[in-house]
Design a protein around this motif. Structure first.
Motif, mmCIF file in Angstrom:
data_model
loop_
_atom_site.group_PDB
_atom_site.id
_atom_site.type_symbol
_atom_site.label_atom_id
_atom_site.label_comp_id
_atom_site.label_asym_id
_atom_site.label_seq_id
_atom_site.Cartn_x
_atom_site.Cartn_y
_atom_site.Cartn_z
ATOM 1 N N ALA A 69 2.047 4.282 -3.692
ATOM 2 C CA ALA A 69 1.641 3.060 -2.998
ATOM 3 C C ALA A 69 2.818 2.157 -2.673
ATOM 4 O O ALA A 69 3.792 2.079 -3.437
ATOM 5 N N GLN A 70 2.734 1.503 -1.526
ATOM 6 C CA GLN A 70 3.685 0.432 -1.201
ATOM 7 C C GLN A 70 3.513 -0.655 -2.264
ATOM 8 O O GLN A 70 2.414 -0.861 -2.784
ATOM 9 N N GLY A 89 9.082 0.261 -1.269
ATOM 10 C CA GLY A 89 9.156 -1.147 -0.902
ATOM 11 C C GLY A 89 9.848 -1.919 -2.013
ATOM 12 O O GLY A 89 10.165 -1.357 -3.073
ATOM 13 N N SER A 135 -1.141 1.827 1.544
ATOM 14 C CA SER A 135 -0.280 0.735 1.992
ATOM 15 C C SER A 135 -1.102 -0.293 2.745
ATOM 16 O O SER A 135 -2.136 0.036 3.349
ATOM 17 N N LEU A 143 1.233 1.484 8.742
ATOM 18 C CA LEU A 143 1.339 1.328 7.295
ATOM 19 C C LEU A 143 2.653 0.643 6.948
ATOM 20 O O LEU A 143 3.731 1.091 7.340
ATOM 21 N N TRP A 144 2.574 -0.446 6.194
ATOM 22 C CA TRP A 144 3.727 -1.268 5.864
ATOM 23 C C TRP A 144 4.744 -0.483 5.044
ATOM 24 O O TRP A 144 4.397 0.144 4.050
ATOM 25 N N TYR A 145 5.986 -0.489 5.508
ATOM 26 C CA TYR A 145 7.115 0.172 4.862
ATOM 27 C C TYR A 145 7.104 1.695 4.983
ATOM 28 O O TYR A 145 7.942 2.373 4.400
ATOM 29 N N VAL A 146 6.167 2.255 5.740
ATOM 30 C CA VAL A 146 6.221 3.679 6.039
ATOM 31 C C VAL A 146 7.001 3.827 7.346
ATOM 32 O O VAL A 146 6.537 3.370 8.394
ATOM 33 N N THR A 160 -3.463 9.353 3.881
ATOM 34 C CA THR A 160 -2.988 7.981 3.735
ATOM 35 C C THR A 160 -4.157 7.021 3.909
ATOM 36 O O THR A 160 -5.091 7.291 4.686
#
Length: 338
Positions: A69-70, A89, A135, A143-146, A160
């Motif tokens: 997970a983020q 992250g 995320s 998706l944040w930081y992917v 995901t």
């Protein structure tokens, strides 16, 4: 959102180089959407299904056990009792200590597959044999930081799950992460969750404090060349503060990407405020640094010592926001109308 990731697409759109800028049940029955009901915990055996905030239906033979997970999602899920095997992250500072964004996650017991923006070790991710990646999403379906360059490969490794962080308030997001946690086998009636919820509810009911009524509050982040004034409706926490009755400055002209209005330091006095909340993330300048800018030092709220922290990426759990709201109530109780 790292500095350039103040999370939010507005920072990335500005090319700052800074990046501050769900629920299921067993037996093949699909879970309710974010706005509906409280799903029952899924059985670890048998089919598992979940529809995330992209409208994507996830089907796996059994309930996912090896979750990556983020950090924002990991921190929220950790508070509900879910233990990811790895995070990505901001979770470790330069001195080796925990980044506040990772919350209570024990970073000595989880693997790291990336600590900064655009750092995601795909090979290591594959080697972990994940069952699910989770995320948040500050932009539709992203998706944040992917990293986009690796997104297709990452999607092939494991399903995901995205949680939308747009156009929602804190209670909705806490509820949604609670649904995800329940689907992964967590017990939302656990004593520590119930205790945190009671604190959250009490702190919410107390805002604004009698002392805070009538105070104009400006929320911002900053870098060496610019100030970013937060638009409350684009940030789940600030939206909630407004809903509770706090009088927040609303920027007159929000940047094209949303979330912020960018100002030069020369225009630091654009908005009048009795209190200033400053982004506490490591990517943003600290108040001590900001005070070296004459235009900022001259502001009435700065002169009055009414500058406090804004925890811009607190995890969306009762534990996280009980702490935030209690501290905000304490800070605003010290402030006066200027």
């Amino acid at each position: 959102m790292s500095l350039p990731v103040l999370p939010r697409r507005g920072f990335m759109a500005a090319g700052l180089g800074l990046v501050f800028a769900l629920a299921a049940c067993g037996g093949g029955t699909e879970t309710p959407a974010a706005t509906g009901g409280s799903p029952a915990a899924a059985s670890p055996a048998g089919p598992w299904t979940f529809t995330d905030d992209r409208g994507k239906k996830i089907d796996t033979p059994t309930r996912p056990a090896r979750v990556v997970a983020q950090v924002g999602a990991a921190a929220a899920l950790w508070d509900f009792g879910v233990r990811p095997v790895a995070v990505f992250g901001p979770h470790k500072l330069k001195d080796g200590t925990k980044d506040p964004q990772v919350g209570d996650v024990d970073i000595t017991k989880v693997e790291s597959i990336g600590n900064v923006w655009d750092e995601f070790n795909v090979e290591k991710y594959i080697s972990l044999q994940p069952d699910l990646l989770i995320s948040g999403m500050y932009a539709k379906d992203a998706l944040w930081y992917v990293p986009q360059k690796s997104a297709a490969t990452i999607e092939q490794v494991a399903p995901t799950l995205g949680v939308s962080l747009l156009d929602v308030s804190v209670p909705q997001l806490i509820k949604r992460y609670g649904q995800v946690a329940t689907a992964l086998g967590a017990d939302l009636d656990a004593p520590e969750v119930a205790e945190a919820k009671a604190r959250f509810d009490a702190a919410s009911a107390a805002l604004p404090t009698p002392e805070a009524k009538g105070l104009k509050v400006l929320v911002l982040a900053s870098g060496p060349e610019s100030i970013w004034v937060a638009n409350p409706d684009d940030h789940a926490d600030l939206r909630y503060f407004k809903e509770l009755g706090l009088d927040l400055v609303v920027p007159e002209k929000v940047d094209d990407g949303g979330f912020w209005q960018t100002l030069s330091w020369e225009n630091a006095d654009t908005y009048d405020a009795d209190v200033i909340l400053v982004d506490a993330r490591t990517q943003s300048m600290r108040p001590e640094e900001m005070k070296k800018k004459p235009t900022f030092a001259a502001l009435p709220a700065v002169k009055a010592g009414q500058v406090y922290q804004w925890h811009a990426e607190e995890r969306y759990s009762y534990q996280g926001y009980a702490d935030v709201l209690e501290q905000l109530n304490t800070d605003l109780a010290k402030a006066k109308k200027l």
